[in-house]
Design a protein around this motif. Structure first.
Motif, PDB file in Angstrom:
ATOM      1  N   GLY A   1     -38.196  35.541 -20.131  1.00  0.00           N
ATOM      2  CA  GLY A   1     -37.710  34.330 -20.763  1.00  0.00           C
ATOM      3  C   GLY A   1     -37.367  33.227 -19.772  1.00  0.00           C
ATOM      4  O   GLY A   1     -36.841  32.187 -20.143  1.00  0.00           O
ATOM      5  N   GLN A   2     -37.675  33.441 -18.500  1.00  0.00           N
ATOM      6  CA  GLN A   2     -37.344  32.464 -17.466  1.00  0.00           C
ATOM      7  C   GLN A   2     -38.269  31.261 -17.565  1.00  0.00           C
ATOM      8  O   GLN A   2     -39.490  31.388 -17.531  1.00  0.00           O
ATOM      9  CB  GLN A   2     -37.493  33.108 -16.093  1.00  0.00           C
ATOM     10  N   VAL A   3     -37.670  30.088 -17.720  1.00  0.00           N
ATOM     11  CA  VAL A   3     -38.406  28.830 -17.699  1.00  0.00           C
ATOM     12  C   VAL A   3     -37.427  27.756 -17.241  1.00  0.00           C
ATOM     13  O   VAL A   3     -36.263  27.766 -17.610  1.00  0.00           O
ATOM     14  CB  VAL A   3     -39.034  28.498 -19.078  1.00  0.00           C
ATOM     15  N   PHE A   4     -37.897  26.860 -16.358  1.00  0.00           N
ATOM     16  CA  PHE A   4     -37.017  25.852 -15.774  1.00  0.00           C
ATOM     17  C   PHE A   4     -37.371  24.462 -16.290  1.00  0.00           C
ATOM     18  O   PHE A   4     -38.543  24.124 -16.446  1.00  0.00           O
ATOM     19  CB  PHE A   4     -37.127  25.860 -14.249  1.00  0.00           C
ATOM     20  N   ASP A   5     -36.337  23.630 -16.535  1.00  0.00           N
ATOM     21  CA  ASP A   5     -36.547  22.236 -16.924  1.00  0.00           C
ATOM     22  C   ASP A   5     -37.115  21.453 -15.746  1.00  0.00           C
ATOM     23  O   ASP A   5     -37.059  21.886 -14.596  1.00  0.00           O
ATOM     24  CB  ASP A   5     -35.222  21.604 -17.362  1.00  0.00           C
ATOM     25  N   LYS A   6     -37.619  20.264 -16.036  1.00  0.00           N
ATOM     26  CA  LYS A   6     -38.214  19.422 -14.987  1.00  0.00           C
ATOM     27  C   LYS A   6     -37.236  19.080 -13.869  1.00  0.00           C
ATOM     28  O   LYS A   6     -37.620  19.007 -12.715  1.00  0.00           O
ATOM     29  CB  LYS A   6     -38.736  18.119 -15.604  1.00  0.00           C
ATOM     30  N   ASP A   7     -35.942  18.890 -14.208  1.00  0.00           N
ATOM     31  CA  ASP A   7     -34.968  18.492 -13.189  1.00  0.00           C
ATOM     32  C   ASP A   7     -34.109  19.658 -12.700  1.00  0.00           C
ATOM     33  O   ASP A   7     -33.094  19.445 -12.042  1.00  0.00           O
ATOM     34  CB  ASP A   7     -34.081  17.374 -13.723  1.00  0.00           C
ATOM     35  N   ASP A   8     -34.508  20.887 -12.974  1.00  0.00           N
ATOM     36  CA  ASP A   8     -33.748  22.060 -12.542  1.00  0.00           C
ATOM     37  C   ASP A   8     -33.951  22.278 -11.043  1.00  0.00           C
ATOM     38  O   ASP A   8     -35.076  22.299 -10.552  1.00  0.00           O
ATOM     39  CB  ASP A   8     -34.209  23.293 -13.327  1.00  0.00           C
ATOM     40  N   TYR A   9     -32.867  22.464 -10.303  1.00  0.00           N
ATOM     41  CA  TYR A   9     -32.938  22.627  -8.853  1.00  0.00           C
ATOM     42  C   TYR A   9     -33.667  23.923  -8.463  1.00  0.00           C
ATOM     43  O   TYR A   9     -34.181  24.038  -7.353  1.00  0.00           O
ATOM     44  CB  TYR A   9     -31.537  22.613  -8.234  1.00  0.00           C
ATOM     45  N   ARG A  10     -33.740  24.890  -9.353  1.00  0.00           N
ATOM     46  CA  ARG A  10     -34.388  26.168  -9.028  1.00  0.00           C
ATOM     47  C   ARG A  10     -35.905  26.051  -8.939  1.00  0.00           C
ATOM     48  O   ARG A  10     -36.569  26.962  -8.447  1.00  0.00           O
ATOM     49  CB  ARG A  10     -33.996  27.234 -10.050  1.00  0.00           C
ATOM     50  N   ARG A  11     -36.459  24.921  -9.388  1.00  0.00           N
ATOM     51  CA  ARG A  11     -37.902  24.704  -9.256  1.00  0.00           C
ATOM     52  C   ARG A  11     -38.316  24.473  -7.816  1.00  0.00           C
ATOM     53  O   ARG A  11     -39.498  24.520  -7.490  1.00  0.00           O
ATOM     54  CB  ARG A  11     -38.347  23.516 -10.110  1.00  0.00           C
ATOM     55  N   VAL A  12     -37.354  24.248  -6.926  1.00  0.00           N
ATOM     56  CA  VAL A  12     -37.667  23.958  -5.530  1.00  0.00           C
ATOM     57  C   VAL A  12     -38.401  25.142  -4.881  1.00  0.00           C
ATOM     58  O   VAL A  12     -39.176  24.966  -3.956  1.00  0.00           O
ATOM     59  CB  VAL A  12     -36.389  23.583  -4.736  1.00  0.00           C
ATOM     60  N   ARG A  13     -38.180  26.355  -5.389  1.00  0.00           N
ATOM     61  CA  ARG A  13     -38.862  27.515  -4.794  1.00  0.00           C
ATOM     62  C   ARG A  13     -40.366  27.490  -5.035  1.00  0.00           C
ATOM     63  O   ARG A  13     -41.103  28.229  -4.408  1.00  0.00           O
ATOM     64  CB  ARG A  13     -38.265  28.810  -5.315  1.00  0.00           C
ATOM     65  N   PHE A  14     -40.838  26.632  -5.942  1.00  0.00           N
ATOM     66  CA  PHE A  14     -42.261  26.554  -6.236  1.00  0.00           C
ATOM     67  C   PHE A  14     -42.898  25.294  -5.664  1.00  0.00           C
ATOM     68  O   PHE A  14     -44.024  24.958  -6.017  1.00  0.00           O
ATOM     69  CB  PHE A  14     -42.496  26.618  -7.744  1.00  0.00           C
ATOM     70  N   VAL A  15     -42.210  24.588  -4.789  1.00  0.00           N
ATOM     71  CA  VAL A  15     -42.779  23.396  -4.170  1.00  0.00           C
ATOM     72  C   VAL A  15     -43.864  23.852  -3.199  1.00  0.00           C
ATOM     73  O   VAL A  15     -43.633  24.640  -2.301  1.00  0.00           O
ATOM     74  CB  VAL A  15     -41.692  22.580  -3.429  1.00  0.00           C
ATOM     75  N   GLY A  16     -45.062  23.383  -3.414  1.00  0.00           N
ATOM     76  CA  GLY A  16     -46.171  23.727  -2.536  1.00  0.00           C
ATOM     77  C   GLY A  16     -46.829  25.055  -2.856  1.00  0.00           C
ATOM     78  O   GLY A  16     -47.752  25.460  -2.176  1.00  0.00           O
ATOM     79  N   LYS A  17     -46.348  25.754  -3.868  1.00  0.00           N
ATOM     80  CA  LYS A  17     -46.979  27.012  -4.264  1.00  0.00           C
ATOM     81  C   LYS A  17     -46.826  27.207  -5.758  1.00  0.00           C
ATOM     82  O   LYS A  17     -46.033  26.546  -6.409  1.00  0.00           O
ATOM     83  CB  LYS A  17     -46.398  28.185  -3.497  1.00  0.00           C
ATOM     84  N   ASP A  18     -47.589  28.116  -6.277  1.00  0.00           N
ATOM     85  CA  ASP A  18     -47.631  28.334  -7.716  1.00  0.00           C
ATOM     86  C   ASP A  18     -46.707  29.475  -8.122  1.00  0.00           C
ATOM     87  O   ASP A  18     -46.496  30.418  -7.367  1.00  0.00           O
ATOM     88  CB  ASP A  18     -49.061  28.650  -8.142  1.00  0.00           C
ATOM     89  N   LYS A  19     -46.160  29.398  -9.314  1.00  0.00           N
ATOM     90  CA  LYS A  19     -45.347  30.462  -9.884  1.00  0.00           C
ATOM     91  C   LYS A  19     -46.291  31.496 -10.484  1.00  0.00           C
ATOM     92  O   LYS A  19     -47.180  31.159 -11.258  1.00  0.00           O
ATOM     93  CB  LYS A  19     -44.438  29.878 -10.970  1.00  0.00           C
ATOM     94  N   LEU A  20     -46.124  32.758 -10.121  1.00  0.00           N
ATOM     95  CA  LEU A  20     -46.988  33.806 -10.645  1.00  0.00           C
ATOM     96  C   LEU A  20     -46.465  34.268 -11.988  1.00  0.00           C
ATOM     97  O   LEU A  20     -45.337  34.742 -12.095  1.00  0.00           O
ATOM     98  CB  LEU A  20     -47.043  34.982  -9.669  1.00  0.00           C
ATOM     99  N   VAL A  21     -47.263  34.113 -13.016  1.00  0.00           N
ATOM    100  CA  VAL A  21     -46.893  34.518 -14.364  1.00  0.00           C
ATOM    101  C   VAL A  21     -47.981  35.443 -14.887  1.00  0.00           C
ATOM    102  O   VAL A  21     -49.143  35.065 -14.963  1.00  0.00           O
ATOM    103  CB  VAL A  21     -46.749  33.291 -15.301  1.00  0.00           C
ATOM    104  N   ASN A  22     -47.590  36.673 -15.223  1.00  0.00           N
ATOM    105  CA  ASN A  22     -48.536  37.638 -15.770  1.00  0.00           C
ATOM    106  C   ASN A  22     -48.653  37.394 -17.270  1.00  0.00           C
ATOM    107  O   ASN A  22     -47.667  37.509 -17.990  1.00  0.00           O
ATOM    108  CB  ASN A  22     -48.059  39.061 -15.493  1.00  0.00           C
ATOM    109  N   PRO A  23     -49.849  37.090 -17.759  1.00  0.00           N
ATOM    110  CA  PRO A  23     -49.997  36.817 -19.196  1.00  0.00           C
ATOM    111  C   PRO A  23     -49.927  38.076 -20.055  1.00  0.00           C
ATOM    112  O   PRO A  23     -49.763  37.996 -21.263  1.00  0.00           O
ATOM    113  CB  PRO A  23     -51.382  36.164 -19.290  1.00  0.00           C
ATOM    114  N   GLN A  24     -50.037  39.258 -19.447  1.00  0.00           N
ATOM    115  CA  GLN A  24     -49.982  40.506 -20.193  1.00  0.00           C
ATOM    116  C   GLN A  24     -48.565  41.079 -20.102  1.00  0.00           C
ATOM    117  O   GLN A  24     -48.229  41.774 -19.152  1.00  0.00           O
ATOM    118  CB  GLN A  24     -50.992  41.507 -19.654  1.00  0.00           C
ATOM    119  N   TRP A  25     -47.759  40.806 -21.086  1.00  0.00           N
ATOM    120  CA  TRP A  25     -46.386  41.285 -21.097  1.00  0.00           C
ATOM    121  C   TRP A  25     -46.363  42.752 -21.493  1.00  0.00           C
ATOM    122  O   TRP A  25     -47.080  43.178 -22.414  1.00  0.00           O
ATOM    123  CB  TRP A  25     -45.549  40.467 -22.060  1.00  0.00           C
TER     124      TRP A  25
END
Length: 149
Positions: free
Chosen positions: A41-65
């Motif tokens: 259920g993790q999803v970050f808003d556009k202005d969430d500071y935790r998005r900084v960990r994905f600057v310059g790289k992609d967030k890995l999301v497995n589509p098969q839950w």
């Protein structure tokens, strides 16, 4: 200072390559998966500071839950009222014994496999099924293929 000179001279004699450390930063745009929801259920808003960990790289999301994959598994129909599940031996999980006397689906707490006694099984209510012998063949085949490495 003399100690530092001795250390530097020893390092230089050992042919150590020293790289310069860059202190400049580069701002990159957010990648495509940063806004996608994960299985927790993790999803970050556009202005969430935790998005900084994905600057310059992609967030890995497995589509098969996992919860969806377990739901797609066929139910195991058993002839006896006591069965076990271990997901394939030593590489699976600890052996779990299940009592199938209650007239409902019993679920293995480790693997999520569903088991039911043959007299309580209804195809319209429980969906596709396999026999307990087929289940054992599947998990043993998985174990033997993993063991060949």
């Amino acid at each position: 200072m003399a100690a530092l000179t001795r250390v530097c001279s020893r390092v230089c004699k050992q042919n150590v390559i020293v790289r310069a450390l860059s202190t400049s930063s580069k701002v990159c745009s957010a990648e495509e998966n940063v806004g996608k929801q994960t299985h927790t259920g993790q999803v970050f808003d556009k202005d969430d500071y935790r998005r900084v960990r994905f600057v310059g790289k992609d967030k890995l999301v497995n589509p098969q839950w996992a919860i969806n994959l377990i739901a797609e598994d066929p139910i195991v129909v058993c002839d006896t009222n006591h069965v076990w599940s271990d997901s394939g031996g030593p590489l699976g999980h600890p052996k779990v014994y299940l009592n199938l006397d209650p007239p409902e689906v019993q679920v293995c707490g480790y693997s999520g496999r569903k088991f039911i006694l043959k007299k309580y099984y209804d195809k319209t209510k429980h969906g596709d099924s396999i026999s307990y012998d087929e289940y054992l063949k599947q998990v043993r085949a998985k174990y033997s293929s993993q063991n060949k490495v």
